[in-house]
Write a protein that holds these residues in place. Sequence first.
Motif, mmCIF file in Angstrom:
data_model
loop_
_atom_site.group_PDB
_atom_site.id
_atom_site.type_symbol
_atom_site.label_atom_id
_atom_site.label_comp_id
_atom_site.label_asym_id
_atom_site.label_seq_id
_atom_site.Cartn_x
_atom_site.Cartn_y
_atom_site.Cartn_z
ATOM 1 N N GLY A 168 99.920 -4.546 149.888
ATOM 2 C CA GLY A 168 99.924 -3.238 150.027
ATOM 3 C C GLY A 168 100.811 -2.562 149.063
ATOM 4 N N THR A 169 101.051 -1.015 148.680
ATOM 5 C CA THR A 169 101.914 -0.762 147.789
ATOM 6 C C THR A 169 103.512 -0.620 148.370
ATOM 7 N N PHE A 170 103.345 -0.656 149.879
ATOM 8 C CA PHE A 170 104.706 -0.699 150.231
ATOM 9 C C PHE A 170 105.703 0.577 149.528
ATOM 10 N N ASN A 171 105.327 1.708 149.503
ATOM 11 C CA ASN A 171 105.883 2.667 148.719
ATOM 12 C C ASN A 171 106.137 3.983 149.394
ATOM 13 N N HIS A 173 92.601 0.538 143.684
ATOM 14 C CA HIS A 173 92.183 1.781 144.470
ATOM 15 C C HIS A 173 93.042 3.117 144.422
ATOM 16 N N LYS A 174 94.004 2.903 143.882
ATOM 17 C CA LYS A 174 94.830 4.077 143.806
ATOM 18 C C LYS A 174 95.880 4.017 142.884
ATOM 19 N N GLU A 175 96.280 5.066 142.347
ATOM 20 C CA GLU A 175 97.185 5.219 141.149
ATOM 21 C C GLU A 175 98.679 5.073 142.036
ATOM 22 N N MET A 233 94.928 -6.096 157.139
ATOM 23 C CA MET A 233 94.472 -4.978 156.763
ATOM 24 C C MET A 233 94.525 -3.789 157.554
ATOM 25 N N GLY A 234 94.758 -2.789 157.444
ATOM 26 C CA GLY A 234 94.396 -1.365 158.319
ATOM 27 C C GLY A 234 93.288 -1.057 158.263
ATOM 28 N N THR A 235 92.831 -0.237 159.067
ATOM 29 C CA THR A 235 91.440 0.419 159.040
ATOM 30 C C THR A 235 90.814 0.846 157.677
ATOM 31 N N ASP A 236 91.754 1.829 156.939
ATOM 32 C CA ASP A 236 91.403 2.360 155.679
ATOM 33 C C ASP A 236 91.030 1.108 154.740
ATOM 34 N N MET A 237 91.686 0.152 154.653
ATOM 35 C CA MET A 237 91.249 -0.956 153.645
ATOM 36 C C MET A 237 90.009 -1.842 154.227
ATOM 37 N N GLY A 239 93.715 -1.090 163.805
ATOM 38 C CA GLY A 239 93.923 0.215 163.437
ATOM 39 C C GLY A 239 95.090 1.063 163.307
ATOM 40 N N ARG A 240 95.128 1.970 162.709
ATOM 41 C CA ARG A 240 96.182 2.874 162.270
ATOM 42 C C ARG A 240 96.588 4.046 163.236
ATOM 43 N N THR A 241 95.564 4.534 163.739
ATOM 44 C CA THR A 241 95.858 5.875 164.629
ATOM 45 C C THR A 241 94.904 5.583 166.027
ATOM 46 N N LEU A 294 101.270 2.008 168.155
ATOM 47 C CA LEU A 294 100.699 2.610 166.919
ATOM 48 C C LEU A 294 101.895 3.569 166.063
ATOM 49 N N VAL A 295 101.912 3.246 164.912
ATOM 50 C CA VAL A 295 102.971 4.409 164.260
ATOM 51 C C VAL A 295 101.872 5.063 163.244
ATOM 52 N N ASP A 296 101.615 6.372 163.727
ATOM 53 C CA ASP A 296 100.685 7.037 162.959
ATOM 54 C C ASP A 296 101.596 7.982 161.520
ATOM 55 N N VAL A 297 101.524 7.054 160.467
ATOM 56 C CA VAL A 297 102.249 7.619 159.270
ATOM 57 C C VAL A 297 101.813 6.568 158.368
ATOM 58 N N SER A 298 101.744 7.555 156.784
ATOM 59 C CA SER A 298 101.318 6.826 155.777
ATOM 60 C C SER A 298 102.386 6.938 154.654
ATOM 61 N N SER A 299 102.534 5.924 153.994
ATOM 62 C CA SER A 299 103.489 5.968 152.856
ATOM 63 C C SER A 299 103.574 7.423 152.175
ATOM 64 N N THR A 300 102.322 7.998 151.838
ATOM 65 C CA THR A 300 102.145 9.031 151.165
ATOM 66 C C THR A 300 102.856 10.291 151.999
ATOM 67 N N ARG A 301 102.596 10.467 153.320
ATOM 68 C CA ARG A 301 103.164 11.400 154.263
ATOM 69 C C ARG A 301 104.790 11.139 154.104
HETATM 70 P P1 ATP Z 1 99.746 5.194 150.977
HETATM 71 O O1 ATP Z 1 99.945 6.363 151.784
HETATM 72 O O2 ATP Z 1 100.405 5.295 149.843
HETATM 73 O O3 ATP Z 1 98.429 5.018 150.741
HETATM 74 P P2 ATP Z 1 100.057 3.421 153.079
HETATM 75 O O4 ATP Z 1 100.938 3.958 154.254
HETATM 76 O O5 ATP Z 1 98.561 3.203 153.426
HETATM 77 O O6 ATP Z 1 100.333 3.787 151.934
HETATM 78 P P3 ATP Z 1 100.105 0.818 151.898
HETATM 79 O O7 ATP Z 1 101.297 0.111 151.508
HETATM 80 O O8 ATP Z 1 99.007 1.196 151.016
HETATM 81 O O9 ATP Z 1 100.401 2.067 152.971
HETATM 82 O O10 ATP Z 1 99.331 -0.080 153.273
HETATM 83 C C1 ATP Z 1 99.642 -1.483 153.172
HETATM 84 C C2 ATP Z 1 98.828 -2.015 154.332
HETATM 85 O O11 ATP Z 1 99.342 -1.507 155.770
HETATM 86 C C3 ATP Z 1 97.256 -1.555 154.345
HETATM 87 O O12 ATP Z 1 96.467 -2.672 154.866
HETATM 88 C C4 ATP Z 1 97.153 -0.442 155.391
HETATM 89 O O13 ATP Z 1 95.920 -0.209 155.994
HETATM 90 C C5 ATP Z 1 98.264 -0.931 156.268
HETATM 91 N N1 ATP Z 1 99.009 0.308 157.021
HETATM 92 C C6 ATP Z 1 99.604 1.319 156.348
HETATM 93 N N2 ATP Z 1 100.162 2.222 157.175
HETATM 94 C C7 ATP Z 1 99.972 1.590 158.528
HETATM 95 C C8 ATP Z 1 100.016 1.944 159.899
HETATM 96 N N3 ATP Z 1 100.891 3.331 160.085
HETATM 97 N N4 ATP Z 1 100.008 1.393 160.838
HETATM 98 C C9 ATP Z 1 99.295 0.107 160.589
HETATM 99 N N5 ATP Z 1 98.859 -0.328 159.403
HETATM 100 C C10 ATP Z 1 99.183 0.575 158.408
#
Ligand code: ATP
Length: 403
Positions: free
Chosen positions: A8-11, A43-45, A108-112, A135-137, A169-176
């Motif tokens: 992941g980008t872990f960012n 897949h992403k900048e 990998m999470g759902t999106d991936m 699942g992420r959500t 479940l932790v409904d958050v993304s690194s972007t948010r």
């Molecule tokens: P961004 O918002 O920058 O896309 P991200 O939060 O999706 O980042 P990544 O570093 O791209 O984080 O994700 C690495 C892996 O962790 C991916 O397989 C992704 O699906 C998973 N992942 C990300 N966030 C979560 C979450 N909240 N719960 C479970 N898995 C997650």
Amino acid sequence: MKIGIFGGTFNPPHLGHLAAAEAAIAALGLDKLYIVPASVPPHKELPEGTPAPKHRLAMAAKLADALLLPEKVEVSSLELDREGKSYTADTLAALHAEYPGAELWLLMGTDMFLTLHRWREPEKILNLAGICAFGRTEQDGEEVFAPQREYLQKTYPRTRITTITLPGLVDVSSTRLRELLEQGEGAEYLHPSVYGYILMNGLYSTRADLKRLDIPELRACSYSMVLEKRVRHIRGTEEEAVRLARRWGADEDMARRAGILHDCTKYLSGEEHIAICEQYGVPLDDLERTAPKLLHSKTGACMARYIFGEPDEVYEAIFWHTTAKADMTTLEKILYVADYMEPNRTFEGVERLRELAYQDLDRALLLGVETTVQEMKDRNLPVHKNTLQAQAWLRDHGVTTEG
Ligand code: ATP
């Protein structure tokens, strides 16, 4: 041997990543988990303001250390060290070459998971590793996973897929999270040591004034500087110092801050300790130069004063918390004794020290000092002169541990 790979980008790395890693280790029975921050994700900048690779590696290492079994987890710079885009197929091939007999699992999470068929060389990926999807959500149920699972299994016959449910479940993304951090929010989605690292390095436009941190922020910064296994002791010392301050009429806030910071330099190397002492003009004797245990109290005090803007009282309490000295202030005694007998300490005699600490602080201090003197003698190690002076001073003032 079962090896998990979590790319992941872990960012930045957040609690969603932590929950996923923890659940996958348990569900798959992994012997080892590699966390692999991507250099240039295909897949992403990487957004503007993305911290340098060394920071992303360091944050991932904090996440790894925060897992229940950190000895099973390693952060890999494989992708950060490789030129060009970070293709998972290449990473898996490298790990397969390194561990030819191992069973590899890609987390990998759902999106991936839902886009996996569009990654470069999906067949190679699915031949080299099983997929552990989660699942992420709340919405990511079986109906989301099933069609993709069926498609992959039909298209690539050697596909192995395990779907796991994350207990929390932790409904958050690194972007948010990056957006939240920029607004001074988001700490609840981060492990404290990752949050502290972000604050200390001013990542994601946090711009925290380290000299005016509130207590949760100060804790986070302190924890970010040590290994996770030390945090329990630091928390225990903070709590005990506050209780003792209440009992003996000392400043509770200063006791708390001294407790939080007292061990923050515990894991620096000898050279790092000496460099800090030189930078801030702390004189060192010969014994101190060779004993990091003695140095960490001096460098911890320097961090407290010069980085976190703590007042002299806190500086002094941390400075003397290992050796003690003659004629100590109440706050200095409190930190020394709290460090010695906080709730996680288990040595023989600790109960008596705990009792004394609330009956007579000087007697507790002397008991701590004498326990140290005895321990050093038993181990044939030199006792620091300040410790001997503390002992003599207390005895000269009629303090005794008898009775
Ligand atoms: P961004 O918002 O920058 O896309 P991200 O939060 O999706 O980042 P990544 O570093 O791209 O984080 O994700 C690495 C892996 O962790 C991916 O397989 C992704 O699906 C998973 N992942 C990300 N966030 C979560 C979450 N909240 N719960 C479970 N898995 C997650």
